[in-house]
Design a protein around this motif. Structure first.
Motif, short mmCIF file in Angstrom:
data_model
loop_
_atom_site.label_atom_id
_atom_site.label_comp_id
_atom_site.label_asym_id
_atom_site.label_seq_id
_atom_site.Cartn_x
_atom_site.Cartn_y
_atom_site.Cartn_z
N GLU A 1 0.99 -1.17 0.09
CA GLU A 1 -0.68 -0.10 0.03
C GLU A 1 0.96 1.20 -0.39
OE1 GLU A 1 -3.67 2.02 2.72
OE2 GLU A 1 -3.10 -0.30 2.83
N ALA A 2 1.78 1.23 0.87
CA ALA A 2 2.59 2.23 0.50
C ALA A 2 3.47 2.86 -0.22
CB ALA A 2 3.68 1.70 2.02
N GLU A 3 4.07 1.37 -1.19
CA GLU A 3 4.11 1.07 -2.99
C GLU A 3 3.62 2.41 -3.51
OE1 GLU A 3 7.19 1.31 -3.83
OE2 GLU A 3 8.63 0.95 -1.92
N LEU A 4 2.03 1.68 -3.36
CA LEU A 4 0.59 2.60 -4.13
C LEU A 4 0.71 3.81 -4.55
CD1 LEU A 4 -1.57 -0.19 -4.08
CD2 LEU A 4 -0.21 0.32 -6.57
N LEU A 5 0.72 4.52 -2.85
CA LEU A 5 1.20 5.58 -1.92
C LEU A 5 2.08 6.31 -3.12
CD1 LEU A 5 -0.72 8.38 -1.48
CD2 LEU A 5 0.68 7.43 1.13
N ARG A 6 3.59 5.91 -2.71
CA ARG A 6 4.04 6.65 -3.27
C ARG A 6 4.82 6.77 -4.97
NH1 ARG A 6 8.68 5.71 -6.56
NH2 ARG A 6 7.78 3.55 -6.20
N GLY A 7 4.04 5.74 -6.01
CA GLY A 7 3.88 5.58 -6.77
C GLY A 7 2.71 6.43 -7.63
N ARG A 8 1.53 6.99 -6.78
CA ARG A 8 0.98 7.98 -6.89
C ARG A 8 1.34 9.28 -7.04
NH1 ARG A 8 -5.70 6.47 -5.31
NH2 ARG A 8 -6.18 8.58 -7.01
#
Length: 77
Positions: A14-21
């Motif tokens: 979830e953290a990596e998805l947010l970082r990507g966004r």
């Protein structure tokens, strides 16, 4: 140009998805402690921290609020 914490998340994916966004919106971000968060339920003890540059913090917070808001016209479930 110091890094500051935007948010802590219990899930590395979830953290990596947010970082990507954030990155796709033009805000550089990094995940701290993602490697410590591999085992199940360890996220409660060692959350993943999303870090941004201090001058980008306000913009990142605004983007985070927009990401959490439901899309206009969207129907739940």
């Amino acid at each position: 140009m110091a890094l500051v914490e935007l948010v802590r998340l219990p899930n590395g994916a979830e953290a990596e998805l947010l970082r990507g966004r954030l990155e796709s919106a033009g805000v550089r971000a990094v995940c701290f402690d993602a490697g410590m968060n591999i085992a199940e339920s360890v996220g409660l003890m060692i959350p993943v921290r999303i870090m941004v540059l201090d001058e980008d913090l306000d913009e990142a917070r605004q983007l985070l609020a927009e990401f959490d808001a439901p899309a206009s016209g969207a129907r739940p479930g």
